[in-house]
Motif scaffolding. Structure first.
Motif, PDB file in Angstrom:
ATOM      1  N   ILE A   1       2.006  -5.996   5.593  1.00 56.03           N
ATOM      2  CA  ILE A   1       1.700  -4.921   4.645  1.00 56.03           C
ATOM      3  C   ILE A   1       2.962  -4.092   4.461  1.00 56.03           C
ATOM      4  O   ILE A   1       3.551  -3.615   5.435  1.00 56.03           O
ATOM      5  N   ILE A   2       3.395  -3.938   3.214  1.00 55.05           N
ATOM      6  CA  ILE A   2       4.563  -3.116   2.889  1.00 55.05           C
ATOM      7  C   ILE A   2       4.068  -1.753   2.436  1.00 55.05           C
ATOM      8  O   ILE A   2       3.248  -1.655   1.507  1.00 55.05           O
ATOM      9  N   LEU A   3       4.566  -0.695   3.081  1.00 52.33           N
ATOM     10  CA  LEU A   3       4.180   0.673   2.721  1.00 52.33           C
ATOM     11  C   LEU A   3       5.213   1.262   1.767  1.00 52.33           C
ATOM     12  O   LEU A   3       6.403   1.227   2.039  1.00 52.33           O
TER      13      LEU A   3
ATOM     14  N   ARG B   1       0.853  -1.183   0.000  1.00 53.15           N
ATOM     15  CA  ARG B   1       0.000   0.000   0.000  1.00 53.15           C
ATOM     16  C   ARG B   1       0.892   1.237   0.000  1.00 53.15           C
ATOM     17  O   ARG B   1       2.086   1.159   0.286  1.00 53.15           O
ATOM     18  N   GLN B   2       0.295   2.371  -0.283  1.00 51.24           N
ATOM     19  CA  GLN B   2       1.032   3.621  -0.222  1.00 51.24           C
ATOM     20  C   GLN B   2       1.262   4.032   1.239  1.00 51.24           C
ATOM     21  O   GLN B   2       0.445   3.734   2.113  1.00 51.24           O
TER      22      GLN B   2
ATOM     23  N   ALA C   1      -3.977   0.882   7.183  1.00 50.03           N
ATOM     24  CA  ALA C   1      -3.359  -0.451   7.229  1.00 50.03           C
ATOM     25  C   ALA C   1      -3.292  -0.957   8.666  1.00 50.03           C
ATOM     26  O   ALA C   1      -3.602  -2.129   8.944  1.00 50.03           O
ATOM     27  N   PHE C   2      -2.916  -0.081   9.594  1.00 55.20           N
ATOM     28  CA  PHE C   2      -2.867  -0.473  11.002  1.00 55.20           C
ATOM     29  C   PHE C   2      -4.259  -0.835  11.512  1.00 55.20           C
ATOM     30  O   PHE C   2      -4.423  -1.805  12.261  1.00 55.20           O
ATOM     31  N   ARG C   3      -5.257  -0.057  11.118  1.00 54.11           N
ATOM     32  CA  ARG C   3      -6.616  -0.361  11.573  1.00 54.11           C
ATOM     33  C   ARG C   3      -7.082  -1.712  11.033  1.00 54.11           C
ATOM     34  O   ARG C   3      -7.717  -2.497  11.754  1.00 54.11           O
ATOM     35  N   ASP C   4      -6.773  -1.995   9.767  1.00 49.89           N
ATOM     36  CA  ASP C   4      -7.171  -3.275   9.177  1.00 49.89           C
ATOM     37  C   ASP C   4      -6.463  -4.446   9.850  1.00 49.89           C
ATOM     38  O   ASP C   4      -7.063  -5.491  10.100  1.00 49.89           O
ATOM     39  N   LEU C   5      -5.173  -4.270  10.147  1.00 51.36           N
ATOM     40  CA  LEU C   5      -4.432  -5.324  10.832  1.00 51.36           C
ATOM     41  C   LEU C   5      -4.990  -5.568  12.232  1.00 51.36           C
ATOM     42  O   LEU C   5      -5.197  -6.714  12.650  1.00 51.36           O
ATOM     43  N   ASP C   6      -5.266  -4.490  12.957  1.00 50.80           N
ATOM     44  CA  ASP C   6      -5.757  -4.610  14.321  1.00 50.80           C
ATOM     45  C   ASP C   6      -7.124  -5.283  14.364  1.00 50.80           C
ATOM     46  O   ASP C   6      -7.422  -6.055  15.288  1.00 50.80           O
ATOM     47  N   ALA C   7      -7.940  -5.028  13.343  1.00 50.15           N
ATOM     48  CA  ALA C   7      -9.284  -5.601  13.301  1.00 50.15           C
ATOM     49  C   ALA C   7      -9.314  -6.993  12.674  1.00 50.15           C
ATOM     50  O   ALA C   7     -10.365  -7.632  12.645  1.00 50.15           O
ATOM     51  N   GLY C   8      -8.160  -7.476  12.180  1.00 45.58           N
ATOM     52  CA  GLY C   8      -8.118  -8.798  11.569  1.00 45.58           C
ATOM     53  C   GLY C   8      -8.865  -8.880  10.257  1.00 45.58           C
ATOM     54  O   GLY C   8      -9.407  -9.933   9.894  1.00 45.58           O
ATOM     55  N   ARG C   9      -8.880  -7.755   9.503  1.00 44.89           N
ATOM     56  CA  ARG C   9      -9.671  -7.710   8.277  1.00 44.89           C
ATOM     57  C   ARG C   9      -8.905  -8.123   7.028  1.00 44.89           C
ATOM     58  O   ARG C   9      -9.468  -8.115   5.931  1.00 44.89           O
TER      59      ARG C   9
END
Length: 280
Positions: free
Chosen positions: A276-278, A254-255, A262-270
């Protein structure tokens, strides 16, 4: 302890912007050791008690530019995908752990029955490193359904639904705990065989989960594995470049500006991706 407020980020690749090596693609070693103590002299710079770290004590790599000591830069192999090179740090952590396991196990590691707890980047890379060492009996337990599916498509190993099924008791010669929680430690100490080895990498919490009676009476080795040495980093970089750790199709890019999401998606297990590489 991390200094706050801070710019985070310690797993990174980029290119040098100034000095005699301007333009050289590099990977960053985020651990800055003193270089003068007994541990540094023995090559165990990861355990230097004077060490500081980029992303903890100094501004990290979630930025367009970062200041890094020249001795903490590793030249990237020509033509290597920078997104793959950015995995050098977690790959080195996994390789360091499997090397500790190999030195500690009774018998050859390729003949060991192995359980990896957790299918995030450290867990997957540990399984891939073990597979590269010739280990054939590998199981991965993971409670997140999307990560289980990703792990299943990454390698030839057994996948256990950690949300529903406990690994069989006393079934494994080696266990890699890539989670490091009360629950994962309990699972590890239940599933390890008599005389087996548990390598503890994860640092999710510090809240027990260790059956000391079983640990003692069954001569189980419980060993911590902290980060990596400089040699582990170099070896990890070249293994990633050669493809020894697979095609790395399980990562997502991702950018950099999308980092908070990205952090929110990781924390929520989505998301299924173990990493994720930024991209700046």
């Amino acid at each position: 302890e991390r200094s706050v407020p801070a710019i985070l980020g310690h797993e990174a690749a980029g290119h040098i912007l100034s000095g005699p090596q301007t333009g050289q693609p590099v990977v960053i070693n985020p651990l800055i050791a003193c270089g003068n103590c007994k541990l540094c002299d023995s090559g165990r710079t990861n355990l230097c008690q004077q060490r500081i770290a980029i992303g903890w004590h100094r501004p990290g790599t979630f930025a367009d530019q970062v200041i890094v000591p020249k001795d903490n830069l590793i030249p990237m192999p020509q033509g290597m995908n920078p997104a793959h090179a950015a995995l050098t740090e977690p790959a080195a952590t996994a390789i360091h752990a499997t090397r500790l396991a190999e030195r500690t196990l009774v018998g050859d590691i390729e003949n060991a029955a192995v359980l990896v707890i957790g299918a995030g980047s450290i867990g997957l890379l540990s399984a891939l490193a073990l597979q590269a060492q010739g280990v054939e009996q590998i199981a991965i337990t993971e409670s997140n359904a999307m990560r289980r599916a990703s792990a299943a498509s990454t390698g030839d190993w057994e996948i256990i639904d950690g949300a529903k099924t406990a690994p069989p008791p006393e079934a494994y010669d080696l266990i890699i705990d890539a989670v490091g929680s009360h629950t994962s430690r309990h699972i590890a100490l239940s599933a390890i065989s008599t005389g087996g080895v548990v390598i503890h990498i994860g640092l999710a919490d510090n809240d027990g989960g260790i059956d000391v009676h079983r640990l003692t009476r069954h001569e189980i080795t419980l060993m911590g594995a902290y980060t990596y040495t400089a040699q582990d980093l170099e070896d990890a970089l070249h293994q990633l470049h050669r493809g020894s750790l697979g095609d790395l199709s399980w990562i997502e890019t991702r950018q950099l500006r999308d980092g908070p999401n990205a952090f929110r998606d990781l924390d929520a297990g989505r998301i299924a991706a173990g990493k994720i590489i930024l991209i700046p």
